[in-house]
Scaffold this motif. Structure first.
Motif, mmCIF file in Angstrom:
data_model
loop_
_atom_site.group_PDB
_atom_site.id
_atom_site.type_symbol
_atom_site.label_atom_id
_atom_site.label_comp_id
_atom_site.label_asym_id
_atom_site.label_seq_id
_atom_site.Cartn_x
_atom_site.Cartn_y
_atom_site.Cartn_z
ATOM 1 N N ASP A 43 0.976 -6.789 3.308
ATOM 2 C CA ASP A 43 1.703 -7.707 3.231
ATOM 3 C C ASP A 43 2.891 -7.958 1.955
ATOM 4 O O ASP A 43 3.958 -8.302 3.046
ATOM 5 C CB ASP A 43 0.947 -9.185 3.390
ATOM 6 C CG ASP A 43 0.387 -9.768 4.363
ATOM 7 O OD1 ASP A 43 0.338 -8.484 5.382
ATOM 8 O OD2 ASP A 43 -0.525 -9.748 3.983
ATOM 9 N N ALA A 44 2.486 -7.313 1.017
ATOM 10 C CA ALA A 44 3.481 -7.392 0.436
ATOM 11 C C ALA A 44 4.480 -5.857 0.131
ATOM 12 O O ALA A 44 5.579 -6.417 0.102
ATOM 13 C CB ALA A 44 2.659 -6.898 -1.227
ATOM 14 N N ALA A 45 4.347 -5.605 1.054
ATOM 15 C CA ALA A 45 4.875 -4.240 1.097
ATOM 16 C C ALA A 45 6.152 -4.968 2.126
ATOM 17 O O ALA A 45 7.616 -4.673 2.143
ATOM 18 C CB ALA A 45 4.659 -2.591 2.000
ATOM 19 N N GLN A 46 5.463 -5.438 2.978
ATOM 20 C CA GLN A 46 6.329 -6.096 4.051
ATOM 21 C C GLN A 46 6.946 -7.462 3.502
ATOM 22 O O GLN A 46 8.448 -7.149 4.805
ATOM 23 C CB GLN A 46 5.599 -6.590 5.325
ATOM 24 C CG GLN A 46 4.975 -5.164 5.909
ATOM 25 C CD GLN A 46 4.308 -6.292 7.117
ATOM 26 O OE1 GLN A 46 3.409 -7.166 7.731
ATOM 27 N NE2 GLN A 46 3.810 -5.351 8.516
ATOM 28 N N LEU A 93 9.475 -2.747 3.458
ATOM 29 C CA LEU A 93 8.806 -1.628 2.855
ATOM 30 C C LEU A 93 7.596 -1.507 4.373
ATOM 31 O O LEU A 93 7.716 -2.178 4.280
ATOM 32 C CB LEU A 93 8.443 -1.704 1.799
ATOM 33 C CG LEU A 93 9.444 -2.046 0.420
ATOM 34 C CD1 LEU A 93 8.318 -1.885 -1.024
ATOM 35 C CD2 LEU A 93 10.629 -0.813 0.687
ATOM 36 N N THR A 94 8.019 -0.341 4.296
ATOM 37 C CA THR A 94 6.787 0.360 5.099
ATOM 38 C C THR A 94 5.511 0.970 4.315
ATOM 39 O O THR A 94 6.067 1.524 3.460
ATOM 40 C CB THR A 94 6.892 0.737 6.170
ATOM 41 O OG1 THR A 94 7.812 2.141 6.130
ATOM 42 C CG2 THR A 94 7.508 0.218 7.470
ATOM 43 N N ILE A 95 4.530 1.517 4.752
ATOM 44 C CA ILE A 95 4.015 2.465 4.024
ATOM 45 C C ILE A 95 3.206 3.386 5.209
ATOM 46 O O ILE A 95 2.515 3.176 6.258
ATOM 47 C CB ILE A 95 2.304 1.381 3.306
ATOM 48 C CG1 ILE A 95 3.249 -0.373 2.138
ATOM 49 C CG2 ILE A 95 1.732 2.382 2.968
ATOM 50 C CD1 ILE A 95 1.597 -0.610 1.861
ATOM 51 N N TYR A 149 -1.769 2.112 -7.854
ATOM 52 C CA TYR A 149 -0.818 3.127 -7.518
ATOM 53 C C TYR A 149 -0.289 2.446 -7.098
ATOM 54 O O TYR A 149 1.269 2.121 -6.611
ATOM 55 C CB TYR A 149 -1.188 4.148 -7.349
ATOM 56 C CG TYR A 149 -1.714 4.965 -8.848
ATOM 57 C CD1 TYR A 149 -1.451 4.839 -10.039
ATOM 58 C CD2 TYR A 149 -3.655 5.581 -8.612
ATOM 59 C CE1 TYR A 149 -2.243 5.963 -11.446
ATOM 60 C CE2 TYR A 149 -4.115 5.929 -9.239
ATOM 61 C CZ TYR A 149 -3.521 5.819 -10.817
ATOM 62 O OH TYR A 149 -3.965 6.772 -11.581
ATOM 63 N N LEU A 150 -0.276 1.424 -6.134
ATOM 64 C CA LEU A 150 0.061 1.398 -4.182
ATOM 65 C C LEU A 150 0.861 0.627 -5.059
ATOM 66 O O LEU A 150 1.921 -0.619 -4.369
ATOM 67 C CB LEU A 150 -1.137 1.301 -3.604
ATOM 68 C CG LEU A 150 0.106 0.764 -1.638
ATOM 69 C CD1 LEU A 150 1.006 2.368 -1.973
ATOM 70 C CD2 LEU A 150 -1.381 0.946 -0.812
ATOM 71 N N SER A 151 0.077 -0.570 -6.024
ATOM 72 C CA SER A 151 0.859 -1.726 -5.922
ATOM 73 C C SER A 151 2.390 -1.715 -6.663
ATOM 74 O O SER A 151 3.419 -1.766 -6.308
ATOM 75 C CB SER A 151 0.136 -2.879 -7.055
ATOM 76 O OG SER A 151 0.951 -4.032 -7.261
ATOM 77 N N ASN A 152 2.473 -0.593 -7.395
ATOM 78 C CA ASN A 152 3.494 -0.210 -8.909
ATOM 79 C C ASN A 152 3.992 0.427 -7.995
ATOM 80 O O ASN A 152 5.469 0.144 -7.858
ATOM 81 C CB ASN A 152 2.814 0.165 -9.321
ATOM 82 C CG ASN A 152 2.182 -0.693 -10.645
ATOM 83 O OD1 ASN A 152 2.954 -1.435 -10.878
ATOM 84 N ND2 ASN A 152 1.675 0.876 -11.618
#
Length: 97
Positions: free
Chosen positions: A38-41, A45-47, A72-75
């Motif tokens: 959700d944070a990426a979208q 962004l896509t993951i 790590y992913l959050s950063n």
């Protein structure tokens, strides 16, 4: 944040207990991705998750590993302005003497 401060206090006091269990790598990575998608979208962004050539099972503290991967992913999401974030995990053998 509070949990991280408590963990640091436990580390300094020598009272942090790490689990030593077998856990499935793919499930852990999928959980982390699901928590951050959700944070990426929200940033457009896509993951992408890439965990080829890693063992099916790892042994260690799944909760702590998950926490580190989320961090790590959050950063990566925070500092990526467009496109995708590739969440790549690679296996590296450690040969002890």
């Amino acid at each position: 944040m509070i949990n991280e401060v408590l963990d640091f206090s436990k580390i300094e006091a020598g009272k942090l207990h790490l689990e030593d269990i077998d856990f499935p790598v793919s499930a852990t990575l999928d959980q982390v991705r699901s928590m951050m998608v959700d944070a990426a979208q929200a940033k457009g962004l896509t993951i992408e998750v890439d965990y080829d050539n890693v063992p099916i099972w790892l042994r260690g503290d799944q909760t702590r590993i998950r926490q580190a991967l989320i961090n790590y992913l959050s950063n990566a999401i925070k500092f990526t302005t467009h496109g995708e974030v590739t969440f790549r995990v690679a296996y590296q053998s450690s040969a002890l003497p």
